[in-house]
Design a protein around this motif. Structure first.
Motif, short mmCIF file in Angstrom:
data_model
loop_
_atom_site.label_atom_id
_atom_site.label_comp_id
_atom_site.label_asym_id
_atom_site.label_seq_id
_atom_site.Cartn_x
_atom_site.Cartn_y
_atom_site.Cartn_z
N ARG A 104 0.85 -1.20 0.00
CA ARG A 104 0.00 0.00 0.00
C ARG A 104 0.88 1.25 0.00
N ILE A 105 1.94 1.22 0.78
CA ILE A 105 2.87 2.36 0.84
C ILE A 105 3.59 2.51 -0.50
N LEU A 106 4.10 1.39 -1.04
CA LEU A 106 4.82 1.45 -2.32
C LEU A 106 3.89 1.91 -3.45
N SER A 107 2.64 1.48 -3.43
CA SER A 107 1.67 1.92 -4.44
C SER A 107 1.49 3.43 -4.38
N THR A 108 1.47 3.96 -3.17
CA THR A 108 1.32 5.41 -2.99
C THR A 108 2.56 6.15 -3.51
N VAL A 109 3.73 5.61 -3.23
CA VAL A 109 4.98 6.22 -3.72
C VAL A 109 5.01 6.18 -5.25
N LEU A 110 4.64 5.04 -5.82
CA LEU A 110 4.61 4.92 -7.29
C LEU A 110 3.61 5.90 -7.90
N PHE A 111 2.49 6.10 -7.22
CA PHE A 111 1.51 7.09 -7.70
C PHE A 111 2.12 8.50 -7.65
N GLY A 112 2.88 8.79 -6.60
CA GLY A 112 3.56 10.09 -6.52
C GLY A 112 4.52 10.28 -7.69
N LEU A 113 5.26 9.22 -8.02
CA LEU A 113 6.18 9.29 -9.16
C LEU A 113 5.41 9.45 -10.47
N ALA A 114 4.27 8.78 -10.58
CA ALA A 114 3.43 8.92 -11.78
C ALA A 114 2.89 10.34 -11.91
N THR A 115 2.63 10.97 -10.77
CA THR A 115 2.16 12.36 -10.79
C THR A 115 3.25 13.28 -11.33
N LEU A 116 4.48 13.08 -10.87
CA LEU A 116 5.60 13.88 -11.39
C LEU A 116 5.79 13.63 -12.88
N ASP A 117 5.68 12.37 -13.29
CA ASP A 117 5.82 12.03 -14.70
C ASP A 117 4.72 12.69 -15.53
N LEU A 118 3.51 12.75 -14.99
CA LEU A 118 2.40 13.37 -15.71
C LEU A 118 2.67 14.84 -15.98
N PHE A 119 3.26 15.54 -15.00
CA PHE A 119 3.61 16.94 -15.22
C PHE A 119 4.59 17.07 -16.38
N GLY A 120 5.54 16.14 -16.48
CA GLY A 120 6.49 16.15 -17.59
C GLY A 120 5.81 15.89 -18.91
N VAL A 121 4.85 14.96 -18.92
CA VAL A 121 4.12 14.62 -20.15
C VAL A 121 3.30 15.81 -20.62
N ILE A 122 2.63 16.48 -19.68
CA ILE A 122 1.78 17.61 -20.03
C ILE A 122 2.60 18.77 -20.60
N ASN A 123 3.83 18.94 -20.10
CA ASN A 123 4.68 20.04 -20.55
C ASN A 123 5.37 19.76 -21.88
N GLN A 124 5.28 18.54 -22.38
CA GLN A 124 5.90 18.19 -23.65
C GLN A 124 4.85 18.23 -24.76
N PRO A 125 5.23 18.66 -25.95
CA PRO A 125 4.26 18.61 -27.04
C PRO A 125 3.93 17.16 -27.35
N LYS A 126 2.66 16.84 -27.35
CA LYS A 126 2.21 15.46 -27.56
C LYS A 126 1.00 15.45 -28.48
N THR A 127 0.75 14.29 -29.05
CA THR A 127 -0.51 14.11 -29.76
C THR A 127 -1.58 13.86 -28.70
N VAL A 128 -2.83 13.92 -29.09
CA VAL A 128 -3.92 13.66 -28.16
C VAL A 128 -3.79 12.25 -27.59
N LEU A 129 -3.45 11.29 -28.46
CA LEU A 129 -3.28 9.91 -28.02
C LEU A 129 -2.13 9.79 -27.01
N GLY A 130 -1.08 10.57 -27.24
CA GLY A 130 0.07 10.55 -26.34
C GLY A 130 -0.24 11.16 -24.98
N LEU A 131 -1.35 11.87 -24.88
CA LEU A 131 -1.76 12.49 -23.62
C LEU A 131 -2.85 11.67 -22.93
N ILE A 132 -3.69 11.00 -23.71
CA ILE A 132 -4.82 10.25 -23.13
C ILE A 132 -4.35 9.14 -22.21
#
Length: 163
Positions: A104-132
């Motif tokens: 449960r703790i590791l899942s939460t940490v991985l979600f935190g990392l996914a949140t940071l990754d999402l900020f990186g994805v949003i800031n990069q030019p992407k296709t709609v599919l690459g964002l969905i």
């Protein structure tokens, strides 16, 4: 003559009660996350054909050998990260379903990392599919973490007294 069953002398972990609905919902969402990650990986591999052209366009100074090496690296990275992502979803689903608090703790940490990754994805030019797919994966992870930390879930994850 009766002989007792040999024992290692270690205490036996008591049986854990069945997982509450909130944990079952979190586990189901984790399986959905694995499915989304699998579809995302397949689409990335199907779309990989245009990678060489994109590399040439972005870095016209590279030689043909360098373009091929970079293309191979990108394909390898896509496969490894995609398979690792699916494996992590499945591992966390299983471990959380068994009431492992570390999961449960590791899942939460991985979600935190996914949140940071999402900020990186949003800031990069992407296709709609690459964002969905990243947004959808993040939403599934948010739901799973929410269910893992509900009160009834917390009771399920409490350590049991050894007998």
């Amino acid at each position: 003559m009766y002989q007792p069953y040999p024992s290692s002398g270690k205490p036996v972990e008591p049986e854990r009660p069945p997982a509450p609905p909130s944990v079952l919902n979190a586990v189901k969402l984790m399986y959905v996350g694995a499915a989304i990650s699998t579809v995302s990986l397949v689409i990335a591999l199907i779309d990989i054909g245009g990678t060489k052209d994109a590399i040439r366009k972005a870095r016209p100074s590279l030689t043909a050998t360098q373009v091929n090496q970079l293309n191979t690296f990108i394909i390898t990275l896509a496969i490894v990260s995609g398979v690792l992502g699916v494996a992590l979803w499945l591992w966390m689903a299983r471990a959380n379903g068994q009431g492992r608090n570390w999961a449960r703790i590791l899942s939460t940490v991985l979600f935190g990392l996914a949140t940071l990754d999402l900020f990186g994805v949003i800031n990069q030019p992407k296709t709609v599919l690459g964002l969905i797919f990243p947004v959808l994966t993040w939403l599934v992870g948010a739901g799973a973490v929410y269910f893992l930390w509900r009160g009834e879930s917390s009771e399920f994850f409490k350590p049991r007294q050894l007998v």
